[in-house]
Design a protein around this motif. Sequence first.
Motif, PDB file in Angstrom:
ATOM      1  N   CYS A 140       0.664  -1.132  -0.046  1.00  0.00           N
ATOM      2  CA  CYS A 140      -0.094  -0.135   0.167  1.00  0.00           C
ATOM      3  C   CYS A 140       0.689   1.308  -0.265  1.00  0.00           C
ATOM      4  CB  CYS A 140      -0.945   0.037   1.263  1.00  0.00           C
ATOM      5  SG  CYS A 140      -2.211  -1.218   1.380  1.00  0.00           S
ATOM      6  N   GLY A 141       2.029   1.053   0.683  1.00  0.00           N
ATOM      7  CA  GLY A 141       2.843   2.289   0.575  1.00  0.00           C
ATOM      8  C   GLY A 141       2.460   3.270   1.543  1.00  0.00           C
ATOM      9  N   SER A 142       1.573   2.905   2.565  1.00  0.00           N
ATOM     10  CA  SER A 142       1.197   3.566   3.583  1.00  0.00           C
ATOM     11  C   SER A 142       0.628   2.747   4.879  1.00  0.00           C
ATOM     12  CB  SER A 142       0.144   4.617   2.948  1.00  0.00           C
ATOM     13  OG  SER A 142      -0.617   5.138   4.305  1.00  0.00           O
ATOM     14  N   PHE A 143       0.993   3.115   5.922  1.00  0.00           N
ATOM     15  CA  PHE A 143       0.599   2.369   7.252  1.00  0.00           C
ATOM     16  C   PHE A 143      -1.233   2.715   7.231  1.00  0.00           C
ATOM     17  CE2 PHE A 143       4.903   2.854   9.169  1.00  0.00           C
ATOM     18  CZ  PHE A 143       5.172   1.668   8.842  1.00  0.00           C
ATOM     19  N   ASN A 144      -1.549   3.818   6.678  1.00  0.00           N
ATOM     20  CA  ASN A 144      -2.902   4.235   7.164  1.00  0.00           C
ATOM     21  C   ASN A 144      -3.586   3.377   5.950  1.00  0.00           C
ATOM     22  OD1 ASN A 144      -2.544   6.032   9.115  1.00  0.00           O
ATOM     23  ND2 ASN A 144      -2.480   7.904   7.539  1.00  0.00           N
ATOM     24  N   LYS A 145      -3.383   3.189   4.943  1.00  0.00           N
ATOM     25  CA  LYS A 145      -4.031   2.341   3.809  1.00  0.00           C
ATOM     26  C   LYS A 145      -3.949   1.092   4.220  1.00  0.00           C
ATOM     27  CE  LYS A 145      -3.369   5.516  -0.163  1.00  0.00           C
ATOM     28  NZ  LYS A 145      -2.590   5.950  -1.234  1.00  0.00           N
ATOM     29  N   ALA A 146      -2.783   0.662   4.735  1.00  0.00           N
ATOM     30  CA  ALA A 146      -2.641  -0.949   5.155  1.00  0.00           C
ATOM     31  C   ALA A 146      -3.753  -1.040   6.203  1.00  0.00           C
ATOM     32  CB  ALA A 146      -1.294  -1.008   5.512  1.00  0.00           C
ATOM     33  N   ALA A 147      -3.713  -0.130   7.115  1.00  0.00           N
ATOM     34  CA  ALA A 147      -4.752  -0.373   8.292  1.00  0.00           C
ATOM     35  C   ALA A 147      -6.088  -0.654   7.764  1.00  0.00           C
ATOM     36  CB  ALA A 147      -4.572   0.923   9.193  1.00  0.00           C
ATOM     37  N   GLU A 148      -6.770   0.317   6.858  1.00  0.00           N
ATOM     38  CA  GLU A 148      -7.828   0.239   6.286  1.00  0.00           C
ATOM     39  C   GLU A 148      -8.120  -1.177   5.614  1.00  0.00           C
ATOM     40  OE1 GLU A 148      -8.394   3.403   3.484  1.00  0.00           O
ATOM     41  OE2 GLU A 148      -8.190   4.952   4.925  1.00  0.00           O
ATOM     42  N   LYS A 149      -7.017  -1.767   4.821  1.00  0.00           N
ATOM     43  CA  LYS A 149      -7.190  -3.013   4.130  1.00  0.00           C
ATOM     44  C   LYS A 149      -7.213  -3.950   5.076  1.00  0.00           C
ATOM     45  CE  LYS A 149      -5.386  -5.286   0.106  1.00  0.00           C
ATOM     46  NZ  LYS A 149      -4.254  -5.120  -1.115  1.00  0.00           N
ATOM     47  N   LEU A 150      -6.564  -3.903   6.396  1.00  0.00           N
ATOM     48  CA  LEU A 150      -6.492  -5.182   7.087  1.00  0.00           C
ATOM     49  C   LEU A 150      -7.690  -4.789   8.274  1.00  0.00           C
ATOM     50  CD1 LEU A 150      -2.740  -5.240   7.556  1.00  0.00           C
ATOM     51  CD2 LEU A 150      -4.216  -6.902   6.397  1.00  0.00           C
ATOM     52  N   TYR A 151      -8.725  -3.869   8.276  1.00  0.00           N
ATOM     53  CA  TYR A 151      -9.317  -3.495   9.125  1.00  0.00           C
ATOM     54  C   TYR A 151      -8.832  -3.363  10.544  1.00  0.00           C
ATOM     55  CZ  TYR A 151     -12.582  -5.062   5.489  1.00  0.00           C
ATOM     56  OH  TYR A 151     -13.309  -5.093   4.334  1.00  0.00           O
ATOM     57  N   LEU A 152      -7.753  -2.596  10.542  1.00  0.00           N
ATOM     58  CA  LEU A 152      -6.880  -2.434  11.860  1.00  0.00           C
ATOM     59  C   LEU A 152      -6.995  -1.034  12.058  1.00  0.00           C
ATOM     60  CD1 LEU A 152      -4.090  -5.255  11.576  1.00  0.00           C
ATOM     61  CD2 LEU A 152      -6.290  -5.400  13.189  1.00  0.00           C
ATOM     62  N   SER A 153      -6.186  -0.517  13.068  1.00  0.00           N
ATOM     63  CA  SER A 153      -6.022   0.744  13.342  1.00  0.00           C
ATOM     64  C   SER A 153      -4.682   1.393  12.859  1.00  0.00           C
ATOM     65  CB  SER A 153      -6.540   1.380  14.809  1.00  0.00           C
ATOM     66  OG  SER A 153      -5.249   0.642  15.711  1.00  0.00           O
ATOM     67  N   PRO A 154      -4.179   2.556  12.512  1.00  0.00           N
ATOM     68  CA  PRO A 154      -3.118   2.843  11.927  1.00  0.00           C
ATOM     69  C   PRO A 154      -1.834   2.538  13.170  1.00  0.00           C
ATOM     70  CG  PRO A 154      -4.350   4.289  11.204  1.00  0.00           C
ATOM     71  CD  PRO A 154      -5.268   3.519  11.944  1.00  0.00           C
TER      72      PRO A 154
END
Length: 294
Positions: free
Chosen positions: A11-25
């Motif tokens: 994702c190149g981003s912790f925030n986008k990865a968090a959205e994809k994994l349904y986790l918080s950043p």
Amino acid sequence: MLTAFVCAADCGSFNKAAEKLYLSPPSVMKQVNTLEKHLDLQLFERDAHGIRLTAAGQIIYRHARQMFAYSEQAIAEARRAADTAQTTFRIGSSLLNPCKPFMDLWYRLDQEFSSYRLNIVPFEDDHEGILSEIASLGDKFDFLIGVCDSQLWMNYCNFLPLGKYQHCIAVARDHRLARYDKLTLPDLYGETVMMVKAGDSSAVDGIRAELRQHPQIRIEDTPQFYDIDVFNRCVQTKSAMLTIECWKDVHPSLVTIPVEWDHPIPYGLLYPLDPSEEIQRVVECVREYTKTIA
């Protein structure tokens, strides 16, 4: 941790990865930080524009992807093996449609299905309920082997012909014809011949047409499909009964005698109208095997 790391790299981003994994950043960042600490390596370069993999991170990412792919492949193979090991084919068996011909065939093909199991499911040859039994293919059982020249049966199953049986005449052991080795139609003069009603079996209808050319032979209609009651009635009334050579041992009080005619009836493998992949695979193996011995 490794999943969060790979997703963040993709994702190149912790925030986008968090959205994809349904986790918080913060949770994603914590997992990546824990992984870096565990490996004692910096995996990401972080700046205001986002994150990008370091040289070490690229190597870990490549191997992590390979691990995920290998893990998915291993799980898929394990599930296929588990499904195969748990597959049980249910074979219907009755007095008039015994499972032995299927078993004889199966033991010639079981190397193709060594991890499959067989379960014999008995059923009754009740002329009033046989159609519901045939309709149970795919539900109550997966295969039957039997004589099949019935238009009604074919509404409820598929049929792979394996061979033919010849029609014969059965009589009680104390009947005058019981001593004959082979019958001609004049031998039946003065007799009543029991047979299934007209209109469902082309083979039986052909015999009926031939017998009608000999008015000295009476015809008695039985139910549309035979059951043990028909055999019992043949014994009790001292009539003759149209039968098939493979049924010679069905009733101990009856003798089965060949006739000088040519009225064969097909037998074969009955299977569901909408077969599963496993059932279709068995059918194709049987089809190929029969070609080799034809």
